[in-house]
Structure formats: structure tokens, C-alpha cells
Design an enzyme around this catalytic site. Structure first.
Site, short mmCIF file in Angstrom:
data_model
loop_
_atom_site.label_atom_id
_atom_site.label_comp_id
_atom_site.label_asym_id
_atom_site.label_seq_id
_atom_site.Cartn_x
_atom_site.Cartn_y
_atom_site.Cartn_z
N CYS A 101 -5.85 1.83 5.87
CA CYS A 101 -6.55 0.61 6.25
C CYS A 101 -6.01 0.12 7.61
O CYS A 101 -5.02 0.67 8.12
CB CYS A 101 -6.35 -0.45 5.18
SG CYS A 101 -4.69 -1.17 5.15
N CYS A 134 -2.22 -0.58 7.49
CA CYS A 134 -1.38 0.62 7.41
C CYS A 134 -1.47 1.47 8.68
O CYS A 134 -0.47 2.04 9.11
CB CYS A 134 -1.77 1.44 6.19
SG CYS A 134 -1.40 0.59 4.63
N GLU A 169 1.01 3.79 1.99
CA GLU A 169 1.55 4.12 3.31
C GLU A 169 2.70 3.19 3.69
O GLU A 169 3.71 3.63 4.24
CB GLU A 169 0.45 4.04 4.38
CG GLU A 169 -0.71 4.97 4.15
CD GLU A 169 -1.83 4.38 3.30
OE1 GLU A 169 -2.91 4.98 3.28
OE2 GLU A 169 -1.64 3.33 2.64
N HIS A 205 0.85 -1.19 0.00
CA HIS A 205 0.00 0.00 0.00
C HIS A 205 0.89 1.24 0.00
O HIS A 205 2.07 1.18 0.35
CB HIS A 205 -0.90 0.00 1.23
CG HIS A 205 -1.92 -1.08 1.23
ND1 HIS A 205 -2.99 -1.09 2.10
CD2 HIS A 205 -2.06 -2.21 0.48
CE1 HIS A 205 -3.73 -2.15 1.89
NE2 HIS A 205 -3.18 -2.86 0.91
#
Length: 139
Positions: A76, A79, A48, A46
């Protein structure tokens, strides 16, 4: 946030989902990244995660106390948890998880504030920064 939005645009151009993140530390942008899960065939990549990994490599340290993580979308649970373990000080995001789930995107509907509230650290959460600009990627 504008730099994170630029990263989200690159993500889309590369065939990924359109998430962008930056990590601000020591008065400057230390890392800028986007999601690469699709192109690299790794669901953990992701925006992040990529930004935090970059920052840790640059600093040579996993402790990012004092850092601000800026993301086009609310992180999410994975993260958000990584932000906790990296000791991020502030989390800034544009669109919320609930907003991005509304049009049918698959999301784990646990917001970052809930993850942080259950954690051993306190992270300031600043939602809705350039929200409308960020939502365009997810509708």
C-alpha cells in the site's frame, strides 16, 4: 515468495487479513512477517512494516540498501513509502492493489510504482510473482 505465502497463511490462522512479507538481505532471508493489525489493534502493522522493522532491529540500522522486500500483495502507499525511507533496493510482489480491490476490498488505489516514481530513490519493482497463488488470499 513461497515463504511470504506461508506467512499469509499464518496471518489468516491468527485472524488477520492474510498478508505475508519477507526481507531478503545478504543472500538470506533476514526477516519473515505477516500482518498483525487485527490481532494487535494497530492499523500500521502491515506485513511489510513488520518485516522491515524486524530487519532493522536485526541489523541495527535503518538503511536496508541491497535488500529485497517480497510481499504477497503490492504494498500500500504507507508500506511503499516505508520501503523508500528504508532504502530498499528491490520490491517483489504477487497480487496488485487493483486486483485485490476488485472484489470490494477497501484499498487506496495508488500503486507502489507511482509512490516510488515520486521518491528520492530508485527501487526496482517486480510484479506478479506467483500471482495466482497470492490472489487466492484476497478473492
Amino acid at each position: 515468495m513461497r515463504l511470504a505465502i506461508s506467512e499469509a497463511q499464518v496471518s489468516r490462522q491468527e485472524g488477520n487479513k492474510g498478508y505475508g512479507a519477507i526481507l531478503w538481505f545478504g543472500g538470506k532471508v533476514l526477516a519473515a512477517a505477516h500482518d498483525t493489525a487485527g490481532t494487535e489493534k494497530d492499523p500500521s502493522l502491515h506485513a511489510e512494516v513488520n518485516a522491515i522493522r524486524q530487519a532493522c532491529r536485526i541489523l541495527g540500522d535503518a538503511n536496508l540498501c541491497g535488500a529485497v522486500l517480497v510481499s504477497t500483495c503490492e504494498p500500500c502507499p504507507m508500506c511503499s513509502s516505508l520501503a523508500v525511507w528504508a532504502n530498499i533496493t528491490t520490491l517483489v510482489y504477487g497480487a496488485s492493489i487493483k486486483e485485490t480491490a476488485a472484489p470490494g476490498r477497501e484499498r487506496i488505489l495508488v500503486d507502489s510504482a507511482e509512490i516510488i516514481a515520486q521518491s528520492p530513490v530508485q527501487i526496482e519493482v517486480v510484479p506478479g510473482v506467483l500471482r495466482e497463488d497470492c490472489l487466492k488470499f484476497y478473492m
